[in-house]
Design an enzyme around this catalytic site. Structure first.
Site, PDB file in Angstrom:
ATOM      1  N   GLU A 129       0.858  -1.174   0.000  1.00 32.64           N
ATOM      2  CA  GLU A 129       0.000   0.000   0.000  1.00 32.64           C
ATOM      3  C   GLU A 129       0.901   1.232   0.000  1.00 32.64           C
ATOM      4  O   GLU A 129       1.869   1.266   0.752  1.00 32.64           O
ATOM      5  CB  GLU A 129      -0.915   0.033   1.228  1.00 32.64           C
ATOM      6  N   ALA A 262       1.670  -0.110  10.714  1.00 29.96           N
ATOM      7  CA  ALA A 262       1.402  -1.508  10.404  1.00 29.96           C
ATOM      8  C   ALA A 262       0.558  -1.585   9.138  1.00 29.96           C
ATOM      9  O   ALA A 262       0.044  -0.570   8.675  1.00 29.96           O
ATOM     10  CB  ALA A 262       0.663  -2.183  11.558  1.00 29.96           C
ATOM     11  N   MET A 263       0.405  -2.812   8.621  1.00 35.57           N
ATOM     12  CA  MET A 263      -0.285  -2.971   7.344  1.00 35.57           C
ATOM     13  C   MET A 263      -1.172  -4.212   7.360  1.00 35.57           C
ATOM     14  O   MET A 263      -0.734  -5.288   7.759  1.00 35.57           O
ATOM     15  CB  MET A 263       0.760  -3.046   6.226  1.00 35.57           C
ATOM     16  N   ASN A 265      -2.352  -6.432   5.229  1.00 38.53           N
ATOM     17  CA  ASN A 265      -2.336  -7.441   4.168  1.00 38.53           C
ATOM     18  C   ASN A 265      -3.190  -8.656   4.538  1.00 38.53           C
ATOM     19  O   ASN A 265      -3.136  -9.133   5.664  1.00 38.53           O
ATOM     20  CB  ASN A 265      -0.901  -7.930   3.943  1.00 38.53           C
ATOM     21  N   HIS A 297      -6.810  -2.367  14.972  1.00 39.26           N
ATOM     22  CA  HIS A 297      -7.027  -1.628  13.724  1.00 39.26           C
ATOM     23  C   HIS A 297      -6.743  -2.508  12.508  1.00 39.26           C
ATOM     24  O   HIS A 297      -7.572  -2.625  11.599  1.00 39.26           O
ATOM     25  CB  HIS A 297      -6.117  -0.391  13.728  1.00 39.26           C
ATOM     26  N   GLU A 298      -5.591  -3.136  12.488  1.00 35.89           N
ATOM     27  CA  GLU A 298      -5.227  -3.945  11.313  1.00 35.89           C
ATOM     28  C   GLU A 298      -6.157  -5.147  11.194  1.00 35.89           C
ATOM     29  O   GLU A 298      -6.573  -5.506  10.090  1.00 35.89           O
ATOM     30  CB  GLU A 298      -3.771  -4.391  11.377  1.00 35.89           C
ATOM     31  N   HIS A 301      -9.463  -4.163   9.704  1.00 30.77           N
ATOM     32  CA  HIS A 301      -9.398  -3.931   8.258  1.00 30.77           C
ATOM     33  C   HIS A 301      -9.815  -5.173   7.459  1.00 30.77           C
ATOM     34  O   HIS A 301     -10.164  -5.063   6.288  1.00 30.77           O
ATOM     35  CB  HIS A 301      -7.969  -3.575   7.835  1.00 30.77           C
TER      36      HIS A 301
END
Ligand code: TRP
Ligand code: ZN
Length: 861
Positions: A129, A262-263, A265, A297-298, A301
């Site tokens: 991202e 953080a992400m 995926n 949060h992640e 998502h």
């Protein structure tokens, strides 16, 4: 690096991609300097774009080894390759579906931008991202192109991870299959010598999910809190939103080099290690709270971002605003609602209001950008969440629940827009949200002024509140039509009883009055309870009335807000008229400090004085020119006065809040420590650093250890402590980040630039590590009077480092450049100094697109 005159992308130019991707299969043969990526992509015509179209695939910094369509090599004359991608002429493409096969070579070790496939401490990892997948292979790298992915990884490394479920594996290879169609920005791959903390979670429909947190071997003993947070997040999303996890495994990996927090995926979240690793000795309570919040949060998502993604990057707040709102609700449920709300408003004002009042102001849904990475902002995230909070207030809890059910039902599998989002609220509640849409499309923080009127009468009196809203112009948006503003109001009678409980007034006009009838006596108004809208409230209130609300308001947020307004009024008068601190204000703080019926965390927040940056903003907003030195002195004087007058209750509180029993990271224990170190910060001004020294020597947790060190730095007595701290924590990167940060933040303003320069020369200053660079540079920028020292030394130092960082990692440089966004607040000399640095940056040859856009926007053109 990138092209000289970067292109602006406009929302109004959106067109669907001409092809659908039916499936993607990737094979990675990992090697640090020459990784091979083979791709097979099944394309089909997209009925939404009839006719014949060129095939454009994004691709950057790729060495193309081979490319075939339906098995046949593509003739060179039908292919064009630029810095941005590859085009195959329409006439050379088959009429219907076709298979693209290509092989490229990339260089993970040489990837210092930390976007695409890169290496962090010997671990291969990815960050795609927003537009990083195009650095991995040729692909339509846009969020509205969704496909199921299969990934094969070939490497001798022991742990090989990608999205989805593990499909097969053998010596030196593993295959992953992700059945959920996803955009390329959610792709992830990790490979390395990693160890895991395993656990399991059984979803409410009985699916058993394997959970893992993967870290470097030495870090395994600091993963438990993150795992506990993950399990609580999974349960909460089932209970609060009815959302279940949808794969057999959920993996989290911690890496040391990461551009953001953080992400998300799909099935393989990648985290900055600072948001995973925690133990009492190494992490502060704030670190624990952030870890809990970001893990949530992640995870959240997975539904708000992954199952339902964004049509294009202009819709970023569709996933980010909603996911922030959800993580705020989660933290509020796990900890204290009022305390969380106050913390969130503090952040909103410090970051988003600041952004909204300066040259970088933009709406939560922007309509143009140059570099999308520059729009991961407080406005998109935090204001995006506030807008959802307002929506929820307007439609009520039931309306919100129905709208969200409809959203998940209607849009699962979609790449959606803000229009889609508002439509589910309209359809679920019957409400017209046309005016509400302005919150998404218009930049700027509305000013909401209030006038009160009291008319006594035989049947009881009438109290009238008249509100007026205006929003100052922002770059590119001069006209600001009125918005719908939910104003939560309560009325108290003079003995402190609530005569009108919280009522939401809906303001839709520029000016509007609301009357409350039949009141026995003139009430005291508590306005904008819970901070019901992200506006600046302009309400002339006598200090006695603020003190009354601070003592009696039944709304905890407004109770805190009254104290903060009181402190701001006092500080502004100290700065502008040389006034003395107010005895009444100090006495009111004393009463709160010793009120044992109040949550210690709440009391700690009430004791916190407004920041220097906040005061500078307040003065600028009132048309005055803030002087950073005066602001610093006034705040110091107030802190010292509080310490002198309240020394006894502060000392008693400091002792009473000492930890007994074993460490717990929970909200109650953290609140006691917060109040304790808040008291310490005041006492430090009158005890010569004695308590800080003693605490530093005995502390068994990082909250107290770091607070004591900060006090010693401020007292100018930190030399021994700094070297002891450094020796003890040399092997722990995250703790050494704190060592850098604390020295930059707490340096005396006159020394700040020199301290930063000395730290930058320290052998431990690994500036290629984003956390380390942010610790020092972000720390210096947070030292308001130090950063804005009249000599301009800090500005120069900072700009030098932005340039150095930009050549390596444009995202980090661009993000840090926002330290300069407030230049227009200050006096002509400081303005000239900052502008000169920004001009110097802008004129540097080879500057990234990221920093070019930022410097230009901050300068205003
Ligand atoms: N989607 C991520 C989040 O909010 C943000 C993010 C992580 C990101 N890494 C990034 C955004 C790199 C831009 C660039 O949870
Ligand atoms: Zn997010």
């Amino acid at each position: 690096m990138k092209d000289a005159s970067p292109q602006t992308i406009h929302l109004s130019d959106y067109q669907p991609y001409p092809f659908a991707v039916e499936r993607v299969d990737l094979t990675f043969r990992l090697a640090p300097r020459a990784t091979r990526v083979a791709s097979r992509i099944a394309f089909a015509p997209n009925p939404a774009r009839p006719g014949r179209h060129d095939l454009f695939l994004h691709g950057e910094k790729l060495r193309l080894l081979s490319a075939r369509i339906d098995g046949a090599p593509i003739p060179a004359e039908v292919v064009t390759i630029t810095d941005e991608g590859l085009t195959v002429t329409a006439s050379a493409l088959p009429d219907g579906p076709f298979l693209w096969e290509a092989e490229v070579e990339i260089d993970p070790e040489g990837n210092t931008a930390l976007e695409g496939l890169y290496m962090s401490g010997g671990i291969y990892c990815t960050q795609c991202e927003a537009e990083g997948f195009r650095k991995i292979t040729y692909y339509p790298d846009r969020p509205d192109v969704m496909a199921p992915f299969g990934v094969r990884i070939e490497s001798d490394l022991p742990v090989l991870l990608s999205n989805g479920n593990k499909a097969a594996g053998g010596a030196g290879w593993v295959e992953w299959d992700d059945p959920w169609p996803k955009p390329a920005y959610l792709f992830a791959l990790v490979a390395g010598n990693l160890v895991n903390l395993p656990d399991t979670f059984t979803t409410r429909s009985g699916r058993k999910v394997e959970l893992n947190i993967w870290v470097r071997p030495g870090d395994l003993d600091r993963c438990a809190y993150a795992m506990d947070s993950l399990i609580r997040s999974m349960k909460w999303d089932e209970d609060a939103y009815g959302r279940e996890y949808d794969l057999d495994v959920f993996n989290i990996v911690a890496v040391d080099d990461f551009n953001m927090g953080a992400m998300e995926n799909k099935g393989l979240n990648i985290f900055n290690s600072k948001l995973v690793l925690a133990s009492p000795e190494t992490a502060t309570d704030l670190d624990f709270e952030r870890i809990e919040g970001v893990i949530a949060h992640e995870y959240f998502h997975n539904w708000t971002g992954n199952r339902i993604t964004c049509r294009d990057w202009f819709q970023l707040c569709l996933k980010e605003g909603l996911t922030v709102f959800r993580d705020q609700q989660f933290t509020s449920d796990m900890r204290s609602g009022p305390v969380k709300r106050i913390e969130d408003v503090l952040t909103l004002r410090a970051r988003q209001f600041r952004e909204d009042m300066g040259p970088l102001a933009h709406p939560p849904r922007p309509d143009h950008f140059v570099e999308i990475n520059n729009f991961y902002t407080a406005t998109v995230y935090e204001k995006g969440a506030e807008v959802i909070g307002m929506l929820k207030r307007l439609v009520g809890d039931d309306g919100y629940a129905r709208a969200l059910d409809l959203y998940f039902d209607r849009h699962d599998g979609d790449a959606a827009t803000i229009e889609d989002w508002l439509k589910v609220f309209e359809d679920a509640t019957g409400r017209d949200l046309a005016q509400f849409m302005r919150w998404y499309t218009d930049a700027g923080t509305p000013r909401l002024s209030v006038a009160e009127d009291w008319a006594p009468g035989d049947q009881g009196g009438t109290f009238t509140l008249t509100f007026t809203q205006t929003t100052p112009p922002t770059p590119g948006q001069d006209e600001k039509p009125p918005r719908v503003i939910p104003v939560a109001v309560g009325l108290l009678n003079p003995n402190g009883d609530e005569v009108v409980p919280t009522t939401v007034l809906e303001m839709t006009e520029a000016t509007q009055s609301f009357a409350f009838q039949g009141l026995a006596s003139r009430p005291v108004a508590s306005i904008l309870r819970g901070f019901s809208a992200p506006v600046v409230l302009e309400h002339e209130v006598a200090a006695t009335e603020r003190a009354f609300l601070l003592a009696h308001d039944t709304d905890p947020f407004n109770r805190w807000e009254a104290g903060r307004a009181l402190a701001k009024d006092v500080l502004v008068r100290m700065v502008t008229d040389g006034a003395d601190p107010s005895a009444d204000h100090v006495a009111a703080l004393g009463r709160l400090l010793t009120d044992d019926t109040l949550d210690p965390a709440f009391r700690a927040l009430c004791l916190r004085l407004p920041s220097e940056d906040d005061l500078a903003q307040t003065l600028a907003d009132a048309g005055l020119t803030p002087d950073p030195d005066h602001i610093h002195k006034a705040r110091e004087t107030l802190a010292r006065t509080v310490a002198e007058r309240l020394v006894r209750p502060l000392a008693l509180t400091y002792d009473a809040m000492a930890d007994t029993g074993p460490f717990s990271p929970d909200a109650a224990a953290a609140g006691r420590r917060a109040l304790r170190v808040a008291a310490l910060a005041f006492l430090n001004r009158v005890d010569g650093g004695g308590r800080a020294r003693a605490l530093f020597d005995t502390a068994t947790n990082m909250t107290e250890s770091a607070a004591a060190l900060a006090c010693l730095i401020e007292a100018g007595r930190a030399e021994a402590a700094l070297s002891a701290f450094h020796d003890r924590w040399q092997g722990n990167r995250l703790v050494i980040d704190k060592w850098f940060m604390l020295q930059a933040v707490h340096a005396a303003p006159a020394d700040a630039a020199a301290v930063a320069e000395r730290l930058a020369a320290h052998p431990g200053f690994d500036w290629k590590n984003p956390n380390r660079a942010r610790a020092l540079l972000g720390g210096l920028a947070a030292n308001h009077a130090g950063f804005h020292a009249a000599s301009g030394a800090a500005y120069r130092f900072y700009a030098d480092w932005l340039l150095r960082l930009d050549a390596l990692n444009p995202q980090i440089a661009a993000r840090l450049s926002t330290a300069f966004e407030t230049w227009a607040r200050y006096d002509a000399d400081r303005q000239a100094l900052i502008r000169a640095e920004l001009e110097r940056i802008r004129q540097t040859p080879g500057l990234s697109r990221d920093l070019t856009e930022m410097a230009g926007r901050i300068l205003g053109g």
